[in-house]
Design a protein around this motif. Structure first.
Motif, mmCIF file in Angstrom:
data_model
loop_
_atom_site.group_PDB
_atom_site.id
_atom_site.type_symbol
_atom_site.label_atom_id
_atom_site.label_comp_id
_atom_site.label_asym_id
_atom_site.label_seq_id
_atom_site.Cartn_x
_atom_site.Cartn_y
_atom_site.Cartn_z
ATOM 1 N N CYS A 574 20.794 -22.779 -87.163
ATOM 2 C CA CYS A 574 19.552 -22.023 -87.732
ATOM 3 C C CYS A 574 18.570 -23.449 -86.565
ATOM 4 O O CYS A 574 17.631 -23.156 -86.275
ATOM 5 N N SER A 575 19.136 -24.391 -85.972
ATOM 6 C CA SER A 575 18.068 -24.831 -84.942
ATOM 7 C C SER A 575 18.077 -24.474 -83.543
ATOM 8 O O SER A 575 17.140 -24.647 -82.762
ATOM 9 N N LEU A 576 18.985 -23.381 -83.499
ATOM 10 C CA LEU A 576 19.282 -22.713 -82.158
ATOM 11 C C LEU A 576 17.704 -21.573 -82.168
ATOM 12 O O LEU A 576 17.089 -21.191 -80.915
ATOM 13 N N THR A 577 17.391 -21.282 -83.581
ATOM 14 C CA THR A 577 15.831 -20.757 -83.332
ATOM 15 C C THR A 577 14.541 -21.267 -83.100
ATOM 16 O O THR A 577 14.239 -20.877 -83.062
ATOM 17 N N PHE A 578 14.720 -22.781 -83.013
ATOM 18 C CA PHE A 578 13.285 -23.814 -82.694
ATOM 19 C C PHE A 578 13.805 -23.241 -81.316
ATOM 20 O O PHE A 578 12.734 -24.069 -80.996
ATOM 21 N N ILE A 579 14.482 -23.255 -80.325
ATOM 22 C CA ILE A 579 14.804 -23.079 -79.127
ATOM 23 C C ILE A 579 14.335 -22.109 -78.494
ATOM 24 O O ILE A 579 14.625 -20.970 -78.902
ATOM 25 N N GLY A 580 13.656 -21.929 -77.554
ATOM 26 C CA GLY A 580 12.650 -20.346 -76.828
ATOM 27 C C GLY A 580 11.373 -20.040 -77.223
ATOM 28 O O GLY A 580 11.156 -21.325 -77.998
#
Length: 787
Positions: A574-580
């Motif tokens: 879910c931390s990937l959703t914070f990138i971009g």
């Protein structure tokens, strides 16, 4: 009794040419068969000596018929009655004369009086002129100065009606054009020399390169003679018509490059021959011509010679004379005299003549009054030798000027060269044109610079210097966030919210957009740890799955362990959703996914802790507590705690969900793309619920940490919860104080740190035993007391 008025000073041969032009015009009219046929015009010419008292005396003499001689022959029907006046050359004498003639309704037409004040018909109802008013010349001079970018000038003027009124008009026009005057000095030819010296010294000491001189030729000659005595810094002279077109003034070579406006050049057919046709008897009969002849040839007519001159012997040839009198190469004011005479003649013609069929009949015995001529003069509109003559309601003609430039010839002498024109009748912005290259001060080809302060480049603004004119200023860089894209801007304008100035502060560029990207080092590192953590959780789950029958896996509630590993995998991912770049779906997903997966994770940990704690409570005699903590109850516990978080997130998303936002306040020079919380209460409720469960889990783990078990999982959970709580306690101030994309980075770090804390503290020891200490993965070892 006061002494009789007498003329003094040098003889002005240019003015003599003007008077001869009047005689020439009258003789042309008397010989004409179209204008005043059968009528002869008489005339008298008086020398005012450029003196107001003399001019006023002559005016009273003419108005009252006090001439010493009247022609009483039968050819003169109205001897001694003045029908019109031509003159004077100066504005101040013309004003005095007009006040006298106005009382008698005698029309006065001047050829050279240019003061704008004479256009006032309430004060001077009888005044007309064939030369344009100085108001037009003043406007033209101001536009000329503005055209060449001069904003810092000096000004000198004749201390007379001509100079004072002309300079006042020019200064008013110059002020409207944004031109500043360093000094404005007045002087007159009769002033003491100390006054002339003071004006010359002001010019020498000034910083203004350009000097505008609104002065008569007589006054200007005295000033330039004073300036020629002591070299002064180069000055670019801008001259009024009175002196800048006077051929006599061209001898001042240090004024080369001077520019100004002059009356149009003209050609009067036959006039040069008339000027040169002077018989000795005609010269001897006229005191003025006698003085001219003696001054030109340095001899005496019919007198005893003195040491300075000999007796004129009759060999003097006027054709060889180089004098303003004989110079007809640039007839300007002379044509104004010519037109003035014809204007009065046409007015008389309209008063005494009428057309019958194809002929004109004039009654020479009709006795007309001067007021009749005055009335007709207002209506005249004719063309003579190609020159139009008419008067507006103020008695002024159409203002047309030539732009003239003093240029050095190949021989080294100064010549008057036409380089452009100005026509006040043309539309605004089209009156002024230059059609030839100009020569500037000291023969330069580049326009001289005359400013108090150099132009402020784009990116700066003007700030006036205290106590100085508006042309003196300092150039101050534009404030942060503002630009000026023009030279000499007085104000800077702010860029719009999503734009920011470049380094030069003269252009607004779109602000760079900043967010935590996969393309930058920080984003790559966090993404790598996120994926690595998820892989670690999956590997751990695989190890547990592979050894699911072993005692250590079975003893640690394998179902909750697998659910915990699954939730940890989701936490890492879910931390990937914070990138971009933030979008609507990513903003809603990142916070809700984080909140739900972490509650799921902690719920599993909480369930494991409760099982451990209750397992030991169940070993007491008569305890039947474990029936309430079986697999179903464990699942229900996890579902219950997770459902509460789902409910909180649902309410948050329905009422005020997170949304993408362009943050323009944190950094002025760049835009931060971030997810606004929508409802801060919802965000802190999610975090608070996670914290509440974590604290509850931590307390239970602390209570169970000393239970008599060789492999005390409660102790490991205690460490993991300790790390978890420490991370999130430090997260809050770091999250609040971190700017821009680092806020997101702190949040990701907290997620990853707490996730790694859980997986390492809870599962690392077990995996180590499973993989590297299989001899300890036995029921006997787990049950032993000396683990």
């Amino acid at each position: 009794m006061p002494e009789p008025l007498r003329c003094s000073g040098s003889f002005h041969s240019r003015e003599l040419r003007f008077s001869r032009a009047m005689i020439f015009a009258i003789e042309e009219i008397n010989n004409s068969t179209e204008l005043l046929p059968g009528i002869q015009l008489g005339y008298q010419i008086h020398d005012s000596c450029a003196s107001v008292p003399v001019a006023v005396k002559v005016a009273f003499q003419l108005a009252n018929g006090l001439d010493p001689v009247f022609y009483t022959g039968e050819n003169c029907t109205q001897s001694g009655m003045v029908m019109g006046i031509v003159g004077e050359s100066g504005s101040t004498p013309s004003i005095s004369m007009s006040r006298v003639f106005g009382s008698y309704n005698i029309p006065q037409v001047s050829h050279f009086a240019t003061c704008a004040c004479l256009s006032d018909k309430q004060q001077y109802p009888n005044f007309f002129r064939t030369i344009p008013s100085d108001q037009f010349q003043a406007d033209a001079l101001a536009k000329l100065v503005k055209h060449f970018g001069w904003t810092w000038i000096g000004a000198v003027r004749s201390d007379s009606d001509y100079g004072n009124n002309g300079m006042a008009s020019f200064l008013n026009a110059a002020r409207k054009e944004g031109i500043c005057v360093e000094y404005s000095e007045a002087f007159y030819r009769s002033n003491p020399r100390s006054r002339i010296q003071r004006v010359a010294e002001v010019i020498r000491r000034s910083t203004a390169v350009v000097v505008v001189a609104f002065a008569s030729n007589g006054d200007m000659r005295i000033l330039l003679e004073e300036l020629s005595l002591q070299p002064s810094p180069p000055r670019q002279w801008i001259g009024s018509e009175s002196w800048v077109t006077d051929p006599v003034m061209l001898r001042f070579s240090f004024c080369a490059g001077a520019i100004g406006f002059g009356i149009q050049q003209s050609v009067i057919p036959g006039f040069r021959d008339f000027l040169l046709d002077l018989s000795p008897s005609e010269v001897a009969a006229s005191p003025v011509l006698t003085e001219f002849w003696e001054d030109a040839f340095k001899c005496r007519l019919g007198k005893i010679a003195d040491k300075d001159a000999h007796v004129c012997d009759g060999t003097e040839d006027i054709h060889t004379l180089q004098s303003p009198y004989t110079d007809t190469s640039q007839l300007r004011i002379t044509n104004m005299v010519y037109k003035a005479v014809y204007a009065i003649a046409h007015a008389i013609h309209n008063a005494v003549c009428h057309d019958t069929n194809s002929t004109t009949q004039c009654d020479k015995f009709t006795r007309i009054k001067s007021h009749q001529v005055l009335t007709q003069l207002k209506k005249v509109n004719f063309s003579q030798n190609g020159y139009d003559v008419s008067f507006d309601s103020n008695g002024d003609p159409v203002a047309i000027y030539e732009l003239v430039n003093w240029q050095k010839s190949e021989s080294g002498s100064i010549e008057l060269v036409k380089v452009g024109h100005y026509d006040a009748s043309l539309p605004v912005g089209q009156e002024f044109r230059i059609n030839r290259n100009l020569t500037w001060v000291e023969g330069g080809t580049q326009v001289p610079v005359s400013v108090c302060t150099a132009s402020c480049p784009p990116g700066t603004r003007k700030v006036l210097q205290n106590g100085k004119p508006i042309c003196c200023y300092d150039c101050i860089p534009c404030p942060e966030g503002e630009i000026s894209n023009a030279t000499d801007s007085s104000d800077c304008s702010p860029c719009s919210k999503e734009f920011w100035p470049n380094a030069g502060r003269d252009t607004c560029f779109p602000k760079p957009v900043e967010f935590l990207s996969y393309n930058e080092v920080l984003g790559i590192i966090l993404a790598a740890f996120s994926v690595g953590g998820a892989c670690l959780a999956i590997i751990t789950a695989a190890v547990f799955l592979r050894h699911r029958t072993t005692p250590i896996v079975r003893a640690n509630n394998s179902e909750l362990s697998f659910l915990l590993l699954f939730s940890l995998t989701l936490c890492f991912l879910c931390s990937l959703t914070f990138i971009g770049a933030p979008s609507e779906w990513s903003c809603m997903l990142r916070h809700t996914a984080f909140g739900i997966t972490f509650v799921l994770c902690i719920s599993c940990v909480l369930g494991k802790t409760l099982v451990v704690l209750m397992a030991f409570k169940a070993t007491l005699p008569g305890s039947n507590i474990m029936k309430w903590f079986g697999p179903l109850q464990q699942r229900m516990t996890v579902v219950f705690f997770t459902f509460i978080q789902v409910l909180i997130c649902t309410i948050w998303l329905v009422l005020s969900p997170p949304f993408p936002l362009k943050n323009l306040t944190t950094y002025k020079e760049r835009i931060i793309l971030e997810c606004a919380l929508g409802s801060a209460i919802g965000f802190w409720a999610v975090l608070g619920y996670i914290g509440l469960l974590a604290i509850f889990c931590f307390v239970l783990a602390v209570l169970a940490r000393k239970l008599p078990d060789n492999f005390n999982e409660a102790k490991l959970i205690t460490f993991s919860m300790l790390i978890f709580c420490a991370v999130w306690i430090t997260f809050i101030p770091a999250y609040v104080s971190s700017p821009g994309k680092f806020t997101v980075a702190v949040e990701i770090f907290a997620i990853l740190a707490s996730s790694f804390g859980l997986i390492l503290c809870i599962f690392a020891p077990k995996c180590f035993i499973i993989l590297f200490k299989p001899e300890k993965n036995t029921k006997k070892h787990l049950m032993s007391k000396d683990f």
